[in-house]
Design an enzyme around this catalytic site. Structure first.
Site, PDB file in Angstrom:
ATOM      1  N   HIS A 247       0.485   4.501  -2.553  1.00 31.92           N
ATOM      2  CA  HIS A 247       0.374   5.787  -2.163  1.00 31.92           C
ATOM      3  C   HIS A 247       1.605   6.680  -2.744  1.00 31.92           C
ATOM      4  O   HIS A 247       1.351   7.746  -2.725  1.00 31.92           O
ATOM      5  CB  HIS A 247       0.275   5.880  -0.477  1.00 31.92           C
ATOM      6  CG  HIS A 247      -1.043   5.463  -0.060  1.00 31.92           C
ATOM      7  ND1 HIS A 247      -1.593   6.045   0.936  1.00 31.92           N
ATOM      8  CD2 HIS A 247      -1.936   4.561  -0.597  1.00 31.92           C
ATOM      9  CE1 HIS A 247      -3.059   5.511   0.953  1.00 31.92           C
ATOM     10  NE2 HIS A 247      -3.067   4.452   0.115  1.00 31.92           N
TER      11      HIS A 247
ATOM     12  N   ASN B 123      -2.633   8.954   4.881  1.00 23.66           N
ATOM     13  CA  ASN B 123      -1.369   8.113   5.173  1.00 23.66           C
ATOM     14  C   ASN B 123      -1.224   7.811   6.912  1.00 23.66           C
ATOM     15  O   ASN B 123      -0.176   7.165   6.808  1.00 23.66           O
ATOM     16  CB  ASN B 123      -0.366   9.093   4.431  1.00 23.66           C
ATOM     17  CG  ASN B 123      -0.502   8.834   3.090  1.00 23.66           C
ATOM     18  OD1 ASN B 123      -0.690   7.835   2.424  1.00 23.66           O
ATOM     19  ND2 ASN B 123       0.177   9.572   2.468  1.00 23.66           N
TER      20      ASN B 123
ATOM     21  N   HIS C 197      -6.124  -5.748  -2.213  1.00 25.72           N
ATOM     22  CA  HIS C 197      -6.704  -5.570  -0.824  1.00 25.72           C
ATOM     23  C   HIS C 197      -6.926  -7.141  -0.454  1.00 25.72           C
ATOM     24  O   HIS C 197      -7.323  -7.435   0.417  1.00 25.72           O
ATOM     25  CB  HIS C 197      -8.103  -5.040  -1.147  1.00 25.72           C
ATOM     26  CG  HIS C 197      -8.248  -3.594  -1.409  1.00 25.72           C
ATOM     27  ND1 HIS C 197      -9.225  -2.952  -2.087  1.00 25.72           N
ATOM     28  CD2 HIS C 197      -7.281  -2.777  -1.237  1.00 25.72           C
ATOM     29  CE1 HIS C 197      -9.009  -1.587  -1.943  1.00 25.72           C
ATOM     30  NE2 HIS C 197      -7.700  -1.509  -1.602  1.00 25.72           N
TER      31      HIS C 197
ATOM     32  N   ARG D 215       0.617  -1.312  -0.023  1.00 27.14           N
ATOM     33  CA  ARG D 215       0.038  -0.146   0.049  1.00 27.14           C
ATOM     34  C   ARG D 215       1.005   1.288  -0.161  1.00 27.14           C
ATOM     35  O   ARG D 215       0.731   2.167  -0.659  1.00 27.14           O
ATOM     36  CB  ARG D 215      -0.857  -0.062   1.207  1.00 27.14           C
ATOM     37  CG  ARG D 215      -1.779   1.055   1.181  1.00 27.14           C
ATOM     38  CD  ARG D 215      -2.696   1.181   2.496  1.00 27.14           C
ATOM     39  NE  ARG D 215      -3.598   2.237   2.582  1.00 27.14           N
ATOM     40  CZ  ARG D 215      -4.021   2.710   3.823  1.00 27.14           C
ATOM     41  NH1 ARG D 215      -3.279   2.565   5.041  1.00 27.14           N
ATOM     42  NH2 ARG D 215      -4.384   3.752   3.911  1.00 27.14           N
TER      43      ARG D 215
END
Length: 328
Positions: free
Chosen positions: A68, A96, A193, A64
């Site tokens: 990001h 975040n 996910h 992740r």
């Protein structure tokens, strides 16, 4: 006349060579560190193996984190920089604040600095670590193209470019498209996910307050009611601390069970459910809910390579940070 033509052709050839040289320098490469730090991927792999043996739940967060990083200013390691007295960094922006794994990246970077000082960028370390987090979760492998440089700018407000878990399909396609990613990349990368956890606050509105009524019946109609009942035993509307598996029963294993959940209305986020709002993405979800794992693995590898190329700094751009949390 012939000499003028020859001169013109020579000039055009020279310009073409200069442009080609610049293009080559601006591209990432396989084996970029083959001479300057040939063991870099071995080092990252060894460190990641030790890190995940102690904290296996970090695989999802590190994947992740790479996502990001790439969606804000490109894959330049700016997600890793600490805030200062005069600037709030990306890592402290609301999207975040739930990220984990910064210490793991710093650990890997320290080991690399000992072996190859001032050579390997933090952005490349994160890209390799993200790949290894998937591989060590029994997911696909892919070649990581390297040569990224580290950015010197990190601005909290720029995290508005990150696709939120509440986004509908139209917004998701716009945000992915702005980064040069396709609808297929969207449905493929969403399957990240399959590993990791989420805080209740990222989806609790679907359970209690979907339209703002705040009553027992104000639920997301796209979510399976039995799944809602199960999640309500874990999450309240105001819960900001509890963690829930994004892929229940399989959250430490990278597989296609994510698509099985989405197909049943059990995708945790509104963004997951939105994949059923488009014919192409819905067909992809249902196809891979019923198998075709090897095809999905190849698709995921291809999309990760594409994502890893977003807005990269190369050549003389940016810097090679000695400590990932601090600009040189």
């Amino acid at each position: 006349m012939a000499s003028r033509v020859l001169l013109l052709c020579s000039l055009q050839l020279a310009i073409a060579l200069v442009l080609l040289s610049g293009l080559t320098e601006a591209q990432l490469q396989l084996g970029f560190y083959s001479k300057t730090c040939p063991n870099v991927e071995d080092i990252v792999r060894k460190e990641m193996s030790e890190i995940l043996s102690l904290a296996p739940s970090l695989a999802g967060p590190i994947l992740r984190m790479h996502f990001h990083d790439c969606f804000v200013r490109g894959c330049d390691g700016s997600i890793l920089i600490d805030s200062t007295k005069n600037n709030t960094a990306e890592k402290d922006a609301p999207p975040n604040q739930t990220l984990r794994g910064f210490g793991a990246i710093e650990r890997i970077k320290r080991t690399i600095e000992h072996a190859c000082p001032n050579t390997v960028s933090c952005a490349d370390v994160l890209a390799i670590a993200a790949r290894d987090s998937v591989v060590m979760s029994k997911g696909p492998n892919w070649p990581v193209w390297l040569g990224r440089r580290d950015g010197r700018v990190t601005i909290a407000n720029e995290t508005k470019q990150l696709p939120p878990p509440t986004a509908n399909f139209t917004r998701l396609t716009q945000m992915f498209g702005a980064k040069g990613l396709s609808i297929k990349d969207l449905v493929v990368l969403s399957a990240g996910h399959t590993i990791g956890t989420s805080h209740c606050s990222a989806f609790s509105d679907r359970l209690y307050n979907f339209t703002g009524k705040v009553n027992v019946n104000d639920i997301d109609p796209l979510m399976d009611t039995q799944y809602i009942s199960r999640l309500r035993t874990r999450c309240s509307l105001t819960d900001n601390t509890t963690l829930v598996e994004m892929d229940p029963g399989s959250f430490k294993t990278f597989d296609t069970s994510y698509y099985k959940l989405v197909a049943k209305g059990r995708g945790l986020f509104h963004s997951d459910a939105s994949l059923l709002a488009n014919t192409f993405t819905k067909d992809y979800v249902f196809k891979h809910a019923n198998g075709f794992e090897s095809e999905f693995y190849q698709d995921f590898a291809d999309s990760m390579i594409s994502m890893g190329n977003i807005g990269v700094l190369t050549g003389n751009q940016g810097e090679i940070r000695k400590k990932c949390y601090l600009i040189n």
